[in-house]
Design a protein around this motif. Structure first.
Motif, PDB file in Angstrom:
ATOM      1  N   ALA A 205       0.838  -1.201   0.000  1.00 16.70           N
ATOM      2  CA  ALA A 205       0.000   0.000   0.000  1.00 16.70           C
ATOM      3  C   ALA A 205       0.865   1.239   0.000  1.00 16.70           C
ATOM      4  N   VAL A 206       0.383   2.286  -0.667  1.00 16.07           N
ATOM      5  CA  VAL A 206       1.077   3.573  -0.682  1.00 16.07           C
ATOM      6  C   VAL A 206       0.472   4.448   0.403  1.00 16.07           C
ATOM      7  N   GLY A 219      -8.085  -0.514  -0.899  1.00 14.41           N
ATOM      8  CA  GLY A 219      -7.779  -1.893  -1.265  1.00 14.41           C
ATOM      9  C   GLY A 219      -7.293  -2.786  -0.152  1.00 14.41           C
ATOM     10  N   LEU A 220      -7.441  -2.374   1.128  1.00 14.15           N
ATOM     11  CA  LEU A 220      -6.970  -3.205   2.233  1.00 14.15           C
ATOM     12  C   LEU A 220      -8.134  -3.969   2.849  1.00 14.15           C
ATOM     13  N   GLU A 225      -1.921  -8.479   6.237  1.00 16.05           N
ATOM     14  CA  GLU A 225      -0.578  -7.943   6.459  1.00 16.05           C
ATOM     15  C   GLU A 225      -0.263  -6.903   5.385  1.00 16.05           C
ATOM     16  N   VAL A 226       0.389  -5.811   5.788  1.00 14.35           N
ATOM     17  CA  VAL A 226       0.598  -4.683   4.876  1.00 14.35           C
ATOM     18  C   VAL A 226       2.063  -4.255   4.860  1.00 14.35           C
ATOM     19  N   LEU A 227       2.580  -4.019   3.667  1.00 16.01           N
ATOM     20  CA  LEU A 227       3.855  -3.325   3.488  1.00 16.01           C
ATOM     21  C   LEU A 227       3.517  -1.933   2.962  1.00 16.01           C
ATOM     22  N   LEU A 243       7.195  -8.907  -3.005  1.00 19.93           N
ATOM     23  CA  LEU A 243       7.034  -8.593  -1.584  1.00 19.93           C
ATOM     24  C   LEU A 243       5.573  -8.475  -1.175  1.00 19.93           C
ATOM     25  N   GLY A 244       4.675  -8.434  -2.148  1.00 21.34           N
ATOM     26  CA  GLY A 244       3.261  -8.325  -1.838  1.00 21.34           C
ATOM     27  C   GLY A 244       2.448  -8.225  -3.111  1.00 21.34           C
TER      28      GLY A 244
END
Length: 318
Positions: A205-206, A219-220, A225-227, A243-244
């Motif tokens: 995510a940005v 979009g979560l 789990e979030v990067l 990475l995701g």
């Protein structure tokens, strides 16, 4: 000799010196940065403290740490310095019509290479105007114009509503595609990929760049789990490395989809379509300066608007 008053000592130079001490972390480091002897820096800080009858830095250790009073002075001082710059800008506008500085906030979904081409053309016609470009994300892009931190914002995702002094126009529609690296486990899943399957994998995510509040999150899913990364370009890089997962602007992802470095996946969440715009400060009674007028004239071109959303060329990630 009379003791200096706050008006005597709270000069732009003094405020800038205090900012340097706070950033450098010590009087000695600030002195090196400013090309002064440490005693001169200490003396000027004490002058301000005596005039305000307040301790601005805690000197209990080798580090110069701001007190609460010092932090408040720097917050207000930054605002005052901004107002001084704004006054200078308005005066120059009256005299020449050109801004002394023009700030353009650019959402990271916008084509950097196209912005740079516009910047190059602008500096050729306005070499005396200092151009400042700043990366922003989601609601933070519009926020810079609303709060007076930028004159123009490209790629806003929200309407400015009835914010006084702010105007906006459409930039275009941007399609987002769900994509993963070919070696990521999601790439091998049968389609459509369900939310339950996606929830087991990290999403990239940005972070919204808005300064106040929590900002937008897109979009979560709860518990996923979030990067979190700072720009859309960094999100692309993270997803190329596996990475995701997540949605990417289709024009940005396109060359990597074509070469197989990214794989599109059909999910139960349809591809997003974002309607983007641009916003600017109207300049009050003076109207837009010549610099802002130049940018708005370029944005009147449909080809320019399309290039800002579609033309992601230049150095690509290796």
């Amino acid at each position: 000799m009379a003791t200096p008053t706050p008006r005597d000592v709270l000069t732009p130079d003094a405020l800038a010196l205090l900012q340097t001490v706070a950033r450098a972390g010590s009087f000695a480091a600030a002195a090196r940065e400013l090309g002064l002897v440490p005693s001169a820096v200490t003396y000027r800080v004490r002058q301000v403290e005596d005039a305000l009858d307040a301790l601005l830095f805690d000197r209990a250790s080798r580090q110069a740490r701001l007190t609460e009073a010092g932090a408040e002075l720097l917050r207000e001082g930054e605002r005052l310095l901004g107002e001084v710059d704004a006054v200078a800008n308005r005066v120059r506008r009256v005299a020449t019509g050109w801004e002394s500085q023009l700030t353009v906030a650019v959402d990271t979904v916008v084509s950097c290479s196209t912005v740079m081409e516009l910047a190059q053309a602008f500096l050729e016609v306005a070499p005396t105007t200092r151009l400042r470009l700043r990366d922003e994300v989601l609601s933070g892009t519009l926020d810079t114009v609303i709060n007076g931190q930028a004159d123009l914002a490209l790629g806003i995702t929200l309407e400015p509503n009835n914010t006084a002094g702010v105007r906006s126009r459409p930039l275009g529609d941007l399609t987002f595609v769900f994509a993963v690296a070919p070696h990521h486990p999601v790439a091998a899943l049968p389609e459509p990929v369900t939310d339950e399957q996606l929830q087991r994998h990290r999403v990239v995510a940005v972070a919204d760049s808005v300064q106040r509040g929590d900002g937008l999150t897109l979009g979560l899913m709860a518990g996923q789990e979030v990067l979190t990364v700072p720009t859309m370009r960094a999100k692309l890089d993270a997803q190329l490395r596996g990475l995701g997962v997540g949605f990417l602007p289709e024009p940005l992802a396109r060359p990597f989809l074509q070469t197989g470095r990214l794989v599109p996946k059909f999910t139960l969440r349809p591809n997003r379509l974002s309607r983007l715009g641009y916003a600017w400060r109207d300049g009050g009674v003076l109207g837009p300066g010549k610099g802002l007028q130049w940018w708005l004239q370029q944005l009147d071109s449909a080809a320019t608007r399309t290039a800002l959303l579609e033309r992601h060329v230049g150095p690509l990630l290796g």
